[in-house]
Design an enzyme around this catalytic site. Structure first.
Site, short mmCIF file in Angstrom:
data_model
loop_
_atom_site.label_atom_id
_atom_site.label_comp_id
_atom_site.label_asym_id
_atom_site.label_seq_id
_atom_site.Cartn_x
_atom_site.Cartn_y
_atom_site.Cartn_z
N GLY A 222 0.78 -1.24 0.00
CA GLY A 222 0.00 0.00 0.00
C GLY A 222 0.80 1.28 0.00
O GLY A 222 0.22 2.36 0.09
N GLU A 263 4.36 -6.53 1.62
CA GLU A 263 3.84 -7.01 0.33
C GLU A 263 3.52 -5.84 -0.60
O GLU A 263 2.35 -5.59 -0.91
CB GLU A 263 2.53 -7.77 0.54
CG GLU A 263 2.57 -8.92 1.48
CD GLU A 263 1.17 -9.26 1.99
OE1 GLU A 263 0.21 -8.50 1.78
OE2 GLU A 263 1.05 -10.31 2.63
N PRO A 264 4.51 -5.11 -1.05
CA PRO A 264 4.22 -3.99 -1.94
C PRO A 264 3.90 -4.45 -3.36
O PRO A 264 4.54 -5.38 -3.87
CB PRO A 264 5.53 -3.20 -1.93
CG PRO A 264 6.57 -4.23 -1.62
CD PRO A 264 5.94 -5.26 -0.76
N GLY A 265 2.92 -3.85 -3.96
CA GLY A 265 2.63 -4.10 -5.37
C GLY A 265 3.00 -2.87 -6.17
O GLY A 265 4.04 -2.81 -6.83
N ARG A 302 -7.88 2.56 -14.73
CA ARG A 302 -7.75 3.31 -13.47
C ARG A 302 -8.43 4.68 -13.48
O ARG A 302 -9.09 5.04 -12.51
CB ARG A 302 -6.27 3.42 -13.07
CG ARG A 302 -5.62 2.06 -12.83
CD ARG A 302 -4.24 2.14 -12.24
NE ARG A 302 -4.28 2.58 -10.86
CZ ARG A 302 -4.05 3.81 -10.46
NH1 ARG A 302 -3.70 4.75 -11.31
NH2 ARG A 302 -4.17 4.13 -9.19
N TYR A 306 -11.15 4.33 -10.70
CA TYR A 306 -10.71 4.92 -9.42
C TYR A 306 -10.63 6.44 -9.47
O TYR A 306 -10.08 7.05 -8.54
CB TYR A 306 -9.30 4.42 -9.06
CG TYR A 306 -9.12 2.94 -8.95
CD1 TYR A 306 -9.86 2.18 -8.03
CD2 TYR A 306 -8.18 2.27 -9.72
CE1 TYR A 306 -9.65 0.82 -7.91
CE2 TYR A 306 -7.97 0.91 -9.60
CZ TYR A 306 -8.71 0.19 -8.70
OH TYR A 306 -8.49 -1.16 -8.58
N CYS A 332 -17.28 2.37 -26.58
CA CYS A 332 -18.61 2.96 -26.74
C CYS A 332 -19.32 3.04 -25.41
O CYS A 332 -20.24 2.26 -25.10
CB CYS A 332 -19.40 2.19 -27.79
SG CYS A 332 -18.73 2.56 -29.40
N GLU A 333 -18.83 3.94 -24.60
CA GLU A 333 -19.36 4.26 -23.29
C GLU A 333 -18.53 5.48 -22.87
O GLU A 333 -17.46 5.69 -23.44
CB GLU A 333 -19.11 3.10 -22.31
CG GLU A 333 -19.95 3.20 -21.07
CD GLU A 333 -19.64 2.12 -20.06
OE1 GLU A 333 -19.32 2.47 -18.93
OE2 GLU A 333 -19.71 0.93 -20.43
N TYR A 360 -1.50 -2.27 -12.11
CA TYR A 360 -2.95 -2.31 -12.34
C TYR A 360 -3.31 -1.67 -13.69
O TYR A 360 -4.37 -1.07 -13.83
CB TYR A 360 -3.70 -1.65 -11.16
CG TYR A 360 -3.25 -2.20 -9.82
CD1 TYR A 360 -3.55 -3.53 -9.47
CD2 TYR A 360 -2.49 -1.46 -8.94
CE1 TYR A 360 -3.11 -4.07 -8.27
CE2 TYR A 360 -2.04 -1.98 -7.73
CZ TYR A 360 -2.35 -3.29 -7.41
OH TYR A 360 -1.91 -3.82 -6.23
C1 LIG Z 1 -3.15 -5.72 -3.45
C2 LIG Z 1 -2.46 -6.22 -2.26
C3 LIG Z 1 -1.22 -5.71 -1.90
C4 LIG Z 1 -0.51 -4.63 -2.66
O1 LIG Z 1 -1.11 -3.38 -2.62
P1 LIG Z 1 -0.35 -2.15 -3.32
O2 LIG Z 1 -1.22 -0.98 -3.05
O3 LIG Z 1 -0.26 -2.45 -4.77
O4 LIG Z 1 0.98 -2.04 -2.68
C5 LIG Z 1 -0.60 -6.26 -0.78
N1 LIG Z 1 -1.18 -7.24 -0.05
C6 LIG Z 1 -2.39 -7.74 -0.38
C7 LIG Z 1 -2.96 -8.83 0.44
C8 LIG Z 1 -3.07 -7.25 -1.48
O5 LIG Z 1 -4.27 -7.75 -1.78
#
Ligand SMILES: *Cc1c(COP(=O)(O)O)cnc(C)c1O
Length: 402
Positions: A222, A263-265, A302, A306, A332-333, A360
């Site tokens: 996050g 757990e960074p995405g 996005r 969002y 087409c929206e 994403y």
């Molecule tokens: C999506 C997710 C993340 C990553 O979130 P980011 O905002 O992309 O860092 C980490 N842990 C879990 C369980 C998630 O579902």
């Protein structure tokens, strides 16, 4: 500073591979990964890439080679992780709303398992007893994140077991013997406020006293990255210091110690990705000017989903005079990438660049309007490598029974 690809290189990618096109920068992913290691070096924290942000196996291999772990939310993501070479101990399975069958499959892969509801914890405990220790996802009742759709730790969120239900967890432990090896929270995405992490960590630490076999504290992902030019992301230096302080304080008092996981995405891949489209049409109506591009929310959802802001640059005409446009897609929206956006004058066939498109982006793309998904290209050591072919009409028919 996060490394950026030059406009010349991106233009040549657009010409070589056509548009719409996703381009990713390997050196940037390395930079972000190493930044996280530095941020949390005091705790020697383990970084598990939340791969739902971008799952191309070529990207997963980069993280794997860097020594990272991976966080998977479905069994298919687990299979991709195994394909990319991650060892079982480097994989966390963190799904929600799945049945026991998926967890049984995860046990067969010997990966780390994270359970986020009481009934499944009980079912899992009844099935496996103490033979397979698990992590439990808690809902910390903290409202945080860029917007409600990406807030996952508030009291009304579907995620995690409420921190008010610790006694229920303990009862399940007593009844089934299930062994709890870790506690997990993931409060949301785009969290800038460091206090959210510290409060989450302190809540989790307070709950630790209820479980004697804990070795892992997983604080989820996050971290916020800046999308607008003048925006700030999470202050990682301060975060690293404060997390270490809070943990050290607890460890000294309790005489226990934990492995810290994250757990960074988005943080690992967002700024490392670019999305390139072509201006098809210019429309000047009485009230505004539109640029219509050869893509839409089917490729980058996005902004519509969002209300996300992506910086857009006309890399074909950087010296053009500034005009204000609505940048719209071809679906087409209502399909708007940006409202009232200042861009260097856009001419038909100009290439527009969307920044911060690594997370994403492709991953949430679809075939709506029977338009094929874009290609993906990886830049490593200055070379452009196609890592996913552009879909074709035949792909759209692949599973259709004719
Ligand atoms: C999506 C997710 C993340 C990553 O979130 P980011 O905002 O992309 O860092 C980490 N842990 C879990 C369980 C998630 O579902």
């Amino acid at each position: 500073m996060v490394p950026v690809l030059s406009n010349d290189l991106l233009l040549s990618a657009a010409h070589q591979f056509d548009t719409p096109l996703y381009v990713y920068d390997e050196s940037c992913i390395k930079h972000q990964f190493e930044l996280l290691q530095k941020t949390f070096y005091r705790n020697n924290a383990s970084i598990f890439y939340a791969c739902k942000a971008l799952t191309n196996v070529n990207i997963l291999r980069i993280i794997q080679k860097l020594g990272g772990g991976i966080d998977c939310v479905s069994i298919n993501e687990v299979k991709l992780a195994l394909m990319a070479g991650f060892g079982a101990e480097k994989i966390i399975f963190t799904p929600n709303s799945v049945g026991l069958d998926e967890y049984i499959e995860a046990v067969e892969y010997k990966i780390n398992i994270n359970i986020d509801n009481l009934s499944l914890l009980e079912a899992f405990g009844n099935h496996f007893g103490s033979s397979y220790p698990v992590i439990v996802r808690l809902n910390p009742h903290i409202m945080a994140g860029g917007n409600l759709k990406i807030s996952t730790g508030h009291v009304d969120s579907k995620f995690g077991i409420s921190i008010e239900q610790i006694d229920d967890i303990k009862n399940i432990v007593l009844k089934t013997g299930v062994d709890i090896k870790g506690l997990h929270i993931h409060t949301g995405s785009e969290i800038k406020d460091i206090e959210v992490y510290i409060k989450g960590l302190e809540l989790v630490l307070d709950i630790c006293k209820n479980f004697s076999n804990l070795t892992i504290i997983d604080l989820g992902g996050g971290f916020k990255v800046p999308y607008k030019i003048d925006e700030q992301g999470t202050d990682m230096i301060t975060l690293g210091v404060k997390v270490a302080e809070a943990l050290a304080k607890y460890e000294a008092l309790s005489k226990r110690s934990f492995n810290l996981w994250f757990e960074p995405g988005k943080f690992l891949v967002s700024q490392c990705g670019y999305f390139l489209v072509k201006a098809n049409i210019l429309k000047h109506s009485p009230s505004r000017s539109f640029v219509g591009v050869n893509s839409g929310f089917n490729h980058l959802i996005r902004p519509m989903f969002y209300d996300a802001y992506h910086q857009i640059t006309n890399i074909s005409h950087p010296e053009g005079s500034l005009n204000t446009y609505n940048v719209v897609g071809n679906i087409c929206e209502t399909d708007t990438f940006a409202w009232d956006r200042e861009l260097n004058e856009v001419r038909p066939n100009d290439i527009l660049l969307f920044s911060n498109a690594g997370a994403y982006g492709f991953e949430m793309s679809s075939r709506f309007n029977s338009r094929a998904r874009p290609a993906e290209v990886l830049v490593s050591n200055g070379d452009l490598k196609l890592i996913r072919k552009r879909e074709t009409f035949d792909d759209l028919l692949q599973n259709v029974v004719l």
